[in-house]
Design a protein around this motif. Structure first.
Motif, PDB file in Angstrom:
ATOM      1  N   ASP A 186      40.797  51.541  52.128  1.00  0.00           N
ATOM      2  CA  ASP A 186      39.845  50.848  51.259  1.00  0.00           C
ATOM      3  C   ASP A 186      39.043  51.821  50.408  1.00  0.00           C
ATOM      4  OD1 ASP A 186      40.671  48.440  52.259  1.00  0.00           O
ATOM      5  OD2 ASP A 186      38.997  48.206  53.651  1.00  0.00           O
ATOM      6  N   THR A 187      38.868  53.045  50.890  1.00  0.00           N
ATOM      7  CA  THR A 187      38.084  54.039  50.153  1.00  0.00           C
ATOM      8  C   THR A 187      38.776  54.504  48.883  1.00  0.00           C
ATOM      9  OG1 THR A 187      39.021  55.734  51.617  1.00  0.00           O
ATOM     10  CG2 THR A 187      36.817  54.886  52.165  1.00  0.00           C
ATOM     11  N   ASP A 188      40.039  54.109  48.688  1.00  0.00           N
ATOM     12  CA  ASP A 188      40.737  54.434  47.441  1.00  0.00           C
ATOM     13  C   ASP A 188      40.485  53.391  46.353  1.00  0.00           C
ATOM     14  OD1 ASP A 188      41.749  56.670  48.633  1.00  0.00           O
ATOM     15  OD2 ASP A 188      43.829  55.976  48.738  1.00  0.00           O
ATOM     16  N   PHE A 189      39.717  52.346  46.692  1.00  0.00           N
ATOM     17  CA  PHE A 189      39.432  51.261  45.756  1.00  0.00           C
ATOM     18  C   PHE A 189      37.909  51.127  45.657  1.00  0.00           C
ATOM     19  CE2 PHE A 189      43.483  50.676  47.772  1.00  0.00           C
ATOM     20  CZ  PHE A 189      44.338  50.408  46.713  1.00  0.00           C
ATOM     21  N   LEU A 190      37.363  51.666  44.577  1.00  0.00           N
ATOM     22  CA  LEU A 190      35.913  51.803  44.440  1.00  0.00           C
ATOM     23  C   LEU A 190      35.362  50.687  43.572  1.00  0.00           C
ATOM     24  CD1 LEU A 190      35.802  55.671  43.811  1.00  0.00           C
ATOM     25  CD2 LEU A 190      35.741  54.445  46.000  1.00  0.00           C
ATOM     26  N   PHE A 191      34.573  49.824  44.194  1.00  0.00           N
ATOM     27  CA  PHE A 191      33.987  48.692  43.484  1.00  0.00           C
ATOM     28  C   PHE A 191      32.694  49.118  42.803  1.00  0.00           C
ATOM     29  CE2 PHE A 191      30.614  45.443  43.944  1.00  0.00           C
ATOM     30  CZ  PHE A 191      31.010  44.592  42.926  1.00  0.00           C
ATOM     31  N   GLY A 192      32.536  48.731  41.538  1.00  0.00           N
ATOM     32  CA  GLY A 192      31.278  48.983  40.851  1.00  0.00           C
ATOM     33  C   GLY A 192      31.481  49.417  39.416  1.00  0.00           C
ATOM     34  N   ASP A 193      30.359  49.623  38.736  1.00  0.00           N
ATOM     35  CA  ASP A 193      30.364  50.023  37.334  1.00  0.00           C
ATOM     36  C   ASP A 193      30.968  51.413  37.182  1.00  0.00           C
ATOM     37  OD1 ASP A 193      29.262  49.665  34.494  1.00  0.00           O
ATOM     38  OD2 ASP A 193      28.339  51.555  35.137  1.00  0.00           O
ATOM     39  N   VAL A 194      31.893  51.559  36.259  1.00  0.00           N
ATOM     40  CA  VAL A 194      32.574  52.839  36.059  1.00  0.00           C
ATOM     41  C   VAL A 194      31.587  53.936  35.696  1.00  0.00           C
ATOM     42  CG1 VAL A 194      34.182  54.072  34.552  1.00  0.00           C
ATOM     43  CG2 VAL A 194      34.815  51.839  35.493  1.00  0.00           C
ATOM     44  N   PHE A 195      30.621  53.629  34.835  1.00  0.00           N
ATOM     45  CA  PHE A 195      29.655  54.648  34.427  1.00  0.00           C
ATOM     46  C   PHE A 195      28.830  55.118  35.615  1.00  0.00           C
ATOM     47  CE2 PHE A 195      30.751  52.310  30.625  1.00  0.00           C
ATOM     48  CZ  PHE A 195      30.935  53.321  29.694  1.00  0.00           C
ATOM     49  N   GLY A 196      28.448  54.186  36.486  1.00  0.00           N
ATOM     50  CA  GLY A 196      27.724  54.563  37.688  1.00  0.00           C
ATOM     51  C   GLY A 196      28.548  55.434  38.615  1.00  0.00           C
ATOM     52  N   TRP A 197      29.830  55.110  38.737  1.00  0.00           N
ATOM     53  CA  TRP A 197      30.703  55.916  39.586  1.00  0.00           C
ATOM     54  C   TRP A 197      30.917  57.310  39.013  1.00  0.00           C
ATOM     55  CZ3 TRP A 197      31.921  56.035  44.393  1.00  0.00           C
ATOM     56  CH2 TRP A 197      31.882  54.875  45.158  1.00  0.00           C
ATOM     57  N   PHE A 198      31.007  57.437  37.697  1.00  0.00           N
ATOM     58  CA  PHE A 198      31.105  58.767  37.109  1.00  0.00           C
ATOM     59  C   PHE A 198      29.900  59.615  37.503  1.00  0.00           C
ATOM     60  CE2 PHE A 198      34.270  57.534  33.659  1.00  0.00           C
ATOM     61  CZ  PHE A 198      35.202  58.476  34.039  1.00  0.00           C
ATOM     62  N   THR A 199      28.716  59.028  37.429  1.00  0.00           N
ATOM     63  CA  THR A 199      27.500  59.759  37.797  1.00  0.00           C
ATOM     64  C   THR A 199      27.540  60.173  39.261  1.00  0.00           C
ATOM     65  OG1 THR A 199      26.228  58.562  36.128  1.00  0.00           O
ATOM     66  CG2 THR A 199      24.991  59.625  37.890  1.00  0.00           C
ATOM     67  N   ARG A 200      27.919  59.232  40.143  1.00  0.00           N
ATOM     68  CA  ARG A 200      27.978  59.525  41.571  1.00  0.00           C
ATOM     69  C   ARG A 200      28.985  60.632  41.876  1.00  0.00           C
ATOM     70  NH1 ARG A 200      28.489  53.628  43.929  1.00  0.00           N
ATOM     71  NH2 ARG A 200      27.611  53.118  41.904  1.00  0.00           N
ATOM     72  N   LEU A 201      30.172  60.520  41.309  1.00  0.00           N
ATOM     73  CA  LEU A 201      31.213  61.505  41.572  1.00  0.00           C
ATOM     74  C   LEU A 201      30.822  62.886  41.063  1.00  0.00           C
ATOM     75  CD1 LEU A 201      34.277  59.263  40.681  1.00  0.00           C
ATOM     76  CD2 LEU A 201      33.711  60.134  42.954  1.00  0.00           C
ATOM     77  N   SER A 202      30.170  62.910  39.911  1.00  0.00           N
ATOM     78  CA  SER A 202      29.716  64.189  39.364  1.00  0.00           C
ATOM     79  C   SER A 202      28.688  64.842  40.270  1.00  0.00           C
ATOM     80  CB  SER A 202      29.148  63.977  37.961  1.00  0.00           C
ATOM     81  OG  SER A 202      28.715  65.190  37.410  1.00  0.00           O
ATOM     82  N   ARG A 203      27.758  64.038  40.788  1.00  0.00           N
ATOM     83  CA  ARG A 203      26.741  64.580  41.694  1.00  0.00           C
ATOM     84  C   ARG A 203      27.358  65.137  42.972  1.00  0.00           C
ATOM     85  NH1 ARG A 203      22.370  59.623  41.072  1.00  0.00           N
ATOM     86  NH2 ARG A 203      21.410  60.333  39.095  1.00  0.00           N
ATOM     87  N   ARG A 204      28.441  64.527  43.401  1.00  0.00           N
ATOM     88  CA  ARG A 204      29.130  64.994  44.612  1.00  0.00           C
ATOM     89  C   ARG A 204      29.987  66.229  44.351  1.00  0.00           C
ATOM     90  NH1 ARG A 204      31.591  59.147  46.553  1.00  0.00           N
ATOM     91  NH2 ARG A 204      29.598  58.052  46.802  1.00  0.00           N
ATOM     92  N   GLY A 205      30.134  66.592  43.081  1.00  0.00           N
ATOM     93  CA  GLY A 205      30.981  67.730  42.737  1.00  0.00           C
ATOM     94  C   GLY A 205      32.461  67.411  42.774  1.00  0.00           C
ATOM     95  N   ALA A 206      32.805  66.110  42.690  1.00  0.00           N
ATOM     96  CA  ALA A 206      34.216  65.720  42.724  1.00  0.00           C
ATOM     97  C   ALA A 206      34.933  66.212  41.475  1.00  0.00           C
ATOM     98  CB  ALA A 206      34.336  64.200  42.832  1.00  0.00           C
ATOM     99  N   GLN A 207      36.166  66.636  41.649  1.00  0.00           N
ATOM    100  CA  GLN A 207      36.995  67.112  40.547  1.00  0.00           C
ATOM    101  C   GLN A 207      38.365  66.449  40.637  1.00  0.00           C
ATOM    102  OE1 GLN A 207      36.143  70.613  38.364  1.00  0.00           O
ATOM    103  NE2 GLN A 207      34.768  68.865  38.347  1.00  0.00           N
ATOM    104  N   PHE A 208      38.895  66.096  39.461  1.00  0.00           N
ATOM    105  CA  PHE A 208      40.192  65.437  39.406  1.00  0.00           C
ATOM    106  C   PHE A 208      41.097  66.167  38.425  1.00  0.00           C
ATOM    107  CE2 PHE A 208      37.151  62.296  40.788  1.00  0.00           C
ATOM    108  CZ  PHE A 208      37.804  61.667  41.844  1.00  0.00           C
ATOM    109  N   ASP A 209      42.392  66.155  38.728  1.00  0.00           N
ATOM    110  CA  ASP A 209      43.369  66.787  37.840  1.00  0.00           C
ATOM    111  C   ASP A 209      43.776  65.859  36.704  1.00  0.00           C
ATOM    112  OD1 ASP A 209      43.774  69.239  39.501  1.00  0.00           O
ATOM    113  OD2 ASP A 209      44.429  67.729  40.950  1.00  0.00           O
ATOM    114  N   LEU A 210      43.609  64.548  36.917  1.00  0.00           N
ATOM    115  CA  LEU A 210      43.911  63.569  35.881  1.00  0.00           C
ATOM    116  C   LEU A 210      42.896  62.440  35.973  1.00  0.00           C
ATOM    117  CD1 LEU A 210      45.716  62.315  33.657  1.00  0.00           C
ATOM    118  CD2 LEU A 210      47.093  61.283  35.487  1.00  0.00           C
TER     119      LEU A 210
END
Length: 299
Positions: free
Chosen positions: A181-205
């Motif tokens: 279930d953690t591969d399916f993230l519910f919520g506003d995309v802009f909010g998730w971008f902010t959250r992921l950035s704060r966590r230091g998440a990095q993606f190749d694509l």
């Protein structure tokens, strides 16, 4: 490999009367100009006979559908077929990958067939180093599913609708993928971008496939105005040497304007990049210019 969901009759969305999509033995007839009820039924019947279809569903698509789609949903997308036997759910193939299609569910039936070349690109490149994939505005997770099938070990799908994410999970299951279930993230995309950035998440694509227009609690989104901001956020979570697949379905925005919007967003993020691939609609969309899909390779 087999494809049983495709556009069978295409006229440009800005200059035609109708289009016909096929999913298995069901047809989806979209009208871009009004017809009398008997005309709708006659056209649906002609399409069914020509294509050997068991059912034809109708989508009435007014030029300005933003408000009407919310208040006249059942009129625009009748839940029952206008011709033939009901097909509430069909399993159809795209390049051998099964997808659940719901012809009477809404104006969108589960898969945007014009993006088939882009999904194929994602599957191919997931097997060549695109290890961590972020699929935003995921809808029923077609891009994420192809990334996972291509071998990407990390795929995150983000969408504002729990309903379509659950639909996406069902698509994963059809291909035998047991994603958490953690591969399916519910919520506003802009909010998730902010959250992921704060966590230091990095993606190749990072995959961007937003609507051309939308309203939410965060405000109004217009792609021709706001795509640069989206690109800035995407660049913030794209790893060095990573890529952004940026899509835009908007006949009123030229490829050049789209490129300038994306480039401005990269500059705002302090990233350099270049377009390394242009992907358009498939061969079943002759003359189509509405869909732009650019692959940006970042520094």
């Amino acid at each position: 490999m087999g494809t049983t969901v495709y556009r069978a009759a295409h006229q440009t969305e800005t200059g035609g009367l109708f289009t016909l999509d096929v999913a298995g033995d069901a047809g989806i007839l979209s009208l871009y100009a009004p017809l009398a009820p008997h005309g709708e039924t006659a056209l649906a019947g002609a399409c069914a006979r020509a294509g050997g279809l068991a059912a034809v569903y109708l989508k009435r698509r007014p030029v300005e559908a933003r408000h009407a789609a919310n208040v006249e949903r059942e009129y625009l997308s009748p839940p029952d077929p206008v011709w033939g036997e009901a097909r509430p759910e069909v399993t159809a193939l795209e390049n051998g990958v099964p997808f659940l299609i719901r012809p009477g569910a809404d104006l969108s039936v589960g898969l945007f067939t014009d993006a088939r070349p882009a999904r194929a690109w994602v599957r191919e490149h997931a097997s060549h180093g695109e290890g961590r994939v972020l699929n935003t505005f995921a809808y029923t997770c077609g891009f994420g599913l192809n990334a996972a099938l291509g071998g990407a070990p990390v795929v995150k799908n983000v969408d504002l609708s729990r309903k379509v994410l659950a639909w996406g999970q069902a698509n994963y299951a059809l291909s035998g993928l047991d994603a958490p279930d953690t591969d399916f993230l519910f919520g506003d995309v802009f909010g998730w971008f902010t959250r992921l950035s704060r966590r230091g998440a990095q993606f190749d694509l990072v995959i961007l496939d937003p609507p051309s227009f939308a309203r939410s609690n965060a405000g109004t989104w217009r792609s021709e105005r706001d795509y640069g901001r989206l690109m800035t956020l995407a660049a913030g979570v794209t790893a060095p040497g990573g890529r952004v697949l940026a899509l835009l379905n908007h006949a009123g925005v030229t490829p050049g304007t789209f490129e300038r919007l994306a480039w401005a967003g990269l500059q705002e993020a302090g990233r350099a990049g270049r377009i390394t691939a242009h992907l358009g609609a498939g061969e079943d969309y002759p003359g189509a210019t509405h869909l732009k899909a650019h692959v940006w390779s970042l520094d």
